[in-house]
Design a protein around this motif. Structure first.
Motif, PDB file in Angstrom:
ATOM      1  N   GLY A  95       0.820  -1.067  -0.069  1.00 41.48           N
ATOM      2  CA  GLY A  95      -0.023   0.056  -0.026  1.00 41.48           C
ATOM      3  C   GLY A  95       0.614   1.300  -0.014  1.00 41.48           C
ATOM      4  N   HIS A  96       2.018   1.173   0.324  1.00 41.78           N
ATOM      5  CA  HIS A  96       2.917   2.406   0.061  1.00 41.78           C
ATOM      6  C   HIS A  96       3.336   2.790  -1.338  1.00 41.78           C
ATOM      7  CE1 HIS A  96       4.002   0.729   4.027  1.00 41.78           C
ATOM      8  NE2 HIS A  96       4.425   1.612   4.479  1.00 41.78           N
ATOM      9  N   ASP A  97       3.378   4.122  -1.601  1.00 44.49           N
ATOM     10  CA  ASP A  97       3.724   4.630  -2.773  1.00 44.49           C
ATOM     11  C   ASP A  97       5.253   4.458  -3.011  1.00 44.49           C
ATOM     12  OD1 ASP A  97       4.646   5.973  -4.923  1.00 44.49           O
ATOM     13  OD2 ASP A  97       3.406   7.839  -4.713  1.00 44.49           O
ATOM     14  N   PHE A  98       6.006   3.437  -3.711  1.00 48.54           N
ATOM     15  CA  PHE A  98       7.324   3.323  -3.633  1.00 48.54           C
ATOM     16  C   PHE A  98       8.069   4.456  -4.366  1.00 48.54           C
ATOM     17  CE2 PHE A  98       5.931  -1.158  -2.899  1.00 48.54           C
ATOM     18  CZ  PHE A  98       6.431  -1.170  -1.666  1.00 48.54           C
ATOM     19  N   THR A  99       7.363   5.616  -5.068  1.00 51.73           N
ATOM     20  CA  THR A  99       7.784   6.607  -5.929  1.00 51.73           C
ATOM     21  C   THR A  99       7.840   7.808  -4.794  1.00 51.73           C
ATOM     22  OG1 THR A  99       5.882   7.380  -6.896  1.00 51.73           O
ATOM     23  CG2 THR A  99       7.133   5.775  -7.866  1.00 51.73           C
ATOM     24  N   ALA A 100       7.375   7.679  -3.654  1.00 55.74           N
ATOM     25  CA  ALA A 100       7.177   9.085  -2.968  1.00 55.74           C
ATOM     26  C   ALA A 100       8.699   9.425  -2.220  1.00 55.74           C
ATOM     27  CB  ALA A 100       6.340   8.749  -1.722  1.00 55.74           C
ATOM     28  N   LEU A 101       9.001  10.427  -2.413  1.00 51.28           N
ATOM     29  CA  LEU A 101      10.350  11.059  -1.942  1.00 51.28           C
ATOM     30  C   LEU A 101      10.053  11.292  -0.138  1.00 51.28           C
ATOM     31  CD1 LEU A 101      11.058  13.653  -4.742  1.00 51.28           C
ATOM     32  CD2 LEU A 101      11.605  11.354  -4.579  1.00 51.28           C
TER      33      LEU A 101
END
Length: 159
Positions: A95-101
């Motif tokens: 459920g994590h956005d693996f592109t988030a900085l």
């Protein structure tokens, strides 16, 4: 914090660790006496600048890189809950956005092995991660002391 600043910070934090660069990826390992053969060496931190290992983080964006740190199983569970399993695509679906900085999250591939990551961490995030970075180093030192002895643990350098 850019890639170079992060590496400088890690070199300061781990003055006796080895920083091995392969195809742009930096593997941070503890083997001060250089007695371990490559198949016995295991990183406890990596810095990845591209999508060579997975495409979940979209590291092809300008200036984007990922800091990966090995956590203890307990630290992983405390932070993220139960360890996930990889899907058919080889990625975990947490459920994590693996592109988030600048967000600490499970590693998109190595979360089942208690790895966490953060893309382009700020200085504040690196400082907040310091206890986990020190803990990873401490485990690496302990592992090194046991390797080569009967019953010692072996590791490999992930590709």
């Amino acid at each position: 914090m850019d890639h170079t600043q992060l590496l400088d910070s890690l070199r300061h934090l781990y003055p006796d660790a080895e920083f091995l660069e392969r195809a742009g990826t930096v593997f941070v390992m503890y083997d001060p006496d250089h007695r371990l053969t490559p198949e016995w060496r295991r990183p406890f931190v990596t810095v990845v600048p591209d999508d060579a290992h997975d495409h979940a983080s979209n590291l092809g964006r300008e200036g984007v890189y990922r800091l990966n740190v090995e956590l203890s199983a307990d630290a992983y569970r405390e932070r993220f809950g139960p360890h996930p399993r990889a899907g058919a695509d080889g990625l975990v679906h947490t459920g994590h956005d693996f592109t988030a900085l600048d967000v600490v999250m499970p590693h998109p591939v190595y979360a089942p092995m208690s790895w966490a990551c953060v893309l382009c961490p700020s200085a504040a995030t690196v400082e907040a991660l310091r206890p986990l970075l020190v803990e990873a180093y401490t485990r690496a030192v302990r592992r090194h002391a046991q390797e080569g002895r009967p019953g010692g643990a072996a590791g490999t350098l992930p590709g």
